[in-house]
Design an enzyme around this catalytic site. Sequence first.
Site, PDB file in Angstrom:
ATOM      1  N   HIS A  60      -3.543  -5.345   1.020  1.00 49.45           N
ATOM      2  CA  HIS A  60      -3.342  -5.672   2.427  1.00 49.45           C
ATOM      3  C   HIS A  60      -3.702  -7.148   2.616  1.00 49.45           C
ATOM      4  O   HIS A  60      -4.627  -7.659   1.989  1.00 49.45           O
ATOM      5  CB  HIS A  60      -4.238  -4.807   3.312  1.00 49.45           C
ATOM      6  CG  HIS A  60      -3.814  -3.382   3.389  1.00 49.45           C
ATOM      7  ND1 HIS A  60      -2.650  -2.990   4.002  1.00 49.45           N
ATOM      8  CD2 HIS A  60      -4.394  -2.247   2.919  1.00 49.45           C
ATOM      9  CE1 HIS A  60      -2.534  -1.676   3.924  1.00 49.45           C
ATOM     10  NE2 HIS A  60      -3.574  -1.197   3.256  1.00 49.45           N
ATOM     11  N   CYS A  83       0.835  -1.197   0.000  1.00 45.13           N
ATOM     12  CA  CYS A  83       0.000   0.000   0.000  1.00 45.13           C
ATOM     13  C   CYS A  83       0.873   1.252   0.000  1.00 45.13           C
ATOM     14  O   CYS A  83       1.560   1.529  -0.973  1.00 45.13           O
ATOM     15  CB  CYS A  83      -0.969  -0.038   1.181  1.00 45.13           C
ATOM     16  SG  CYS A  83      -2.370   1.110   0.992  1.00 45.13           S
TER      17      CYS A  83
END
Length: 503
Positions: A436, A334
């Site tokens: 994630h 991310c």
Amino acid sequence: MKAIMLQGTSSDVGKSVLCTALCRILYEDGWKVAPFKSQNMALNSYITRDGKEIGRAQGVQAEACRIEATADMNPILLKPKQDMIAEVIVRGEHYADMGASAYRNDYVPTAIPILRESLNKLAEDYEVLVIEGAGSPAEINLKDRDIANMKVADLVDSPVLLVADIDRGGVFASLVGTLALLDESERARVKGFIINKFRGKFSLLKPGLDWLEQHTGIPVLGTIPYADMGIDAEDSLALSSLRLKKRDESDKALRIAVIRLPRISNFTDVDPLYDEPGVTIRLIASAAEWNNPDVVVLPGTKNTTDDLRWLKQTGLAELIRQASDNGAYVVGICGGYQMLGKELHDPDGVESTYRHSQGLGLLPIHTTFHAGKRTVRVEGEVCGASFAAGQEVTGYEIHLGQTVREDGSRPLFRLTDGHTDGTIADDEAVWGTYLHGVFHNRAFTRAWLNHIRVQKGMDPVSEEVRTESERREASYTALAALVREHLDMKKLYEIMELPLPVT
């Protein structure tokens, strides 16, 4: 709808894990049970099936109940963004970035109807609610605007169990002191104590428990042993416990450095690495801690640009680049993925006051921040990495910004919605992704680590890989068994005014 609420003498006393245990216990006993936390401040979040963002603890607790999590289980989520500023998420969607004073003075007074509506929706579908408080109910400077503890107990007319962490010391003072600072009506709601994270000899503790019951007139429902069941952490305070996890310090262990960014988010992404055999994992936040790792992991962050500047100021950015040049493997997730690129643009000041930043330059990507956050569960397959080609992966995305790969560069994953995700270098030594939970794809993680081992002339690990769902189910079951053994279940059912299950 019946309910039980766990409040703590402070943050990180284990409320989230104990609520998870009660969720699984009540499910096992045949109840339709759901979790609830009115207001959560955490950077570890969870994406529901319909793309709503809630606290990770309530997502985990819903899994323990074997139900789908919904935004009503955590109607207000606060995600710290900068000093005294947090993103306010209401029923799973971005509401505003607010300063602490504005939130406390302007928003909190409007929040009770939101909480009541979510509670009413849960009451339509469930028989029992396991409610988690936040911090301590006895913060006297904040009590008049506290919507996470006793006000919630009042809304559902719930009894309260007060949880204290004996591992940090001062357990009797914290329990008695908390009671002393509660109003009379609030003290009347406290029906029991739970002593958590106990490591010692019970016979030495017993006189203190007897005194506590006599002094307060409130029973101790249980003393729960210290145990790491692999349940996802909610609070950033839990990062300190990761430093204490067992590490393989042998010469044959892969040395993994996870950069502890100042605004680190979703740090549970790295939890699976601690389960892997033959690795040493360290959280590092300074150049002095570097120690030449074999692998560097840049995790997610609530503010990519500011944390990138911190990397440069500390000298870690240059160390990461040098390590990559010298054969280390580098991964970004991310915000960490965005940092690995060449440039980051923020023309509208969506994330930071810095409109343009140079990335680490390890991947041929460019990121531009725009208003609007992508929150979605995803699944797909590995398309760019030879070491795990074709493997199925799942994860979730929570990010601002759009990242574009340069022509000729390779995506890492092909998603079922038709998009691709991530980027992997031609030599496969550097890769990044928006997913994630990428390491929770245990077969992928093992394949990646074994690929590194082979490249370094080491033997691959051949131990069996259990799936993430198998691990989580085993953890919930083991946690429930442990708590059931050490908690007075008859007294708990009596406090909740529920009939004992038929055995």
